[in-house]
Design an enzyme around this catalytic site. Structure first.
Site, short mmCIF file in Angstrom:
data_model
loop_
_atom_site.label_atom_id
_atom_site.label_comp_id
_atom_site.label_asym_id
_atom_site.label_seq_id
_atom_site.Cartn_x
_atom_site.Cartn_y
_atom_site.Cartn_z
N CYS A 77 29.65 57.43 48.56
CA CYS A 77 30.17 56.64 47.75
C CYS A 77 31.91 56.30 47.84
O CYS A 77 32.43 57.31 47.40
CB CYS A 77 29.93 56.44 46.26
SG CYS A 77 30.79 55.38 45.25
N CYS A 110 33.85 56.37 44.70
CA CYS A 110 33.77 57.51 44.07
C CYS A 110 34.98 58.50 44.79
O CYS A 110 35.75 59.08 43.95
CB CYS A 110 32.54 58.07 44.12
SG CYS A 110 31.08 57.38 43.56
#
Length: 200
Positions: free
Chosen positions: A118, A121
């Site tokens: 991600c 993230c």
């Protein structure tokens, strides 16, 4: 006057005429942050300042590791961390233990659910580590990689998107922020979530 600021500086070099550990800096604006005993104008280089105290340069910022006053060093320095690495939770049993310890200590904790694939993230994590330093030591920040723990735990926490930042207290999820937008906005929302918990 006390010196405690971080100051952006231009490139510096050692004076060839001086053997002491002093630096010449092309930035006269820094003089407002230092006492007269910590710096003086240089005669050998035009428009420069010589620091007569030990100064440490870190990544383009000048960070004073010792505070100075006219009388000398100041002992009570602010030793607060700038950033705290998120502690990794890697199993369901560890998750249960962390939650139980927080309940026993009557503490809140923040859990960041993320994934290694991600991108949001990855960008968000260092900003949350800085936020963790703001709340240290009263709130602990943890992170969980959803691919490294049993899916049962992910379902139990109600995670549907990454990154998701949850606030837990008394063994229960109190609030959450789903970080689908810009990192600084997510950090602001997480800060607001924490502050709302403390004002309730």
């Amino acid at each position: 006057m006390y010196m405690s600021n971080v100051i952006r500086i231009s490139p510096c070099f050692r004076s060839p005429q001086r053997r002491e550990s002093q630096f010449h800096l092309y930035d006269l604006g820094v003089s407002q942050y230092f006492s007269k005993s910590a710096l003086r104008k240089s005669d050998s280089v035009k428009n420069s300042i010589v620091f007569t105290k030990n100064i440490h340069v870190i990544g383009g910022n000048l960070r004073a590791l010792t505070n100075y006053s006219e009388e000398g060093p100041v002992q009570d320095l602010d030793s607060s961390p700038v950033s705290i690495e998120l502690e990794l939770i890697s199993s369901e049993s560890q998750f249960d233990r962390v939650i139980a310890e927080a309940q026993q200590l009557e503490e809140s904790l923040v859990i960041v659910w993320m994934a290694s694939w991600c991108r949001k993230c990855i960008y968000l994590k260092p900003k949350l580590e800085k936020l963790a330093a703001d709340y240290y030591p009263r709130i602990r920040f943890y992170c969980i990689d959803v691919n490294a723990v049993p899916h049962k735990l992910v379902v139990r926490a109600g995670i549907t998107k990454m990154p998701t930042i949850q606030l837990w207290k008394d063994s229960k999820k109190q609030a959450e922020v789903i970080g689908g937008h810009k990192a600084y906005l997510v950090v602001n929302e997480v800060r607001e979530m924490i502050e709302n918990e403390y004002t309730m």
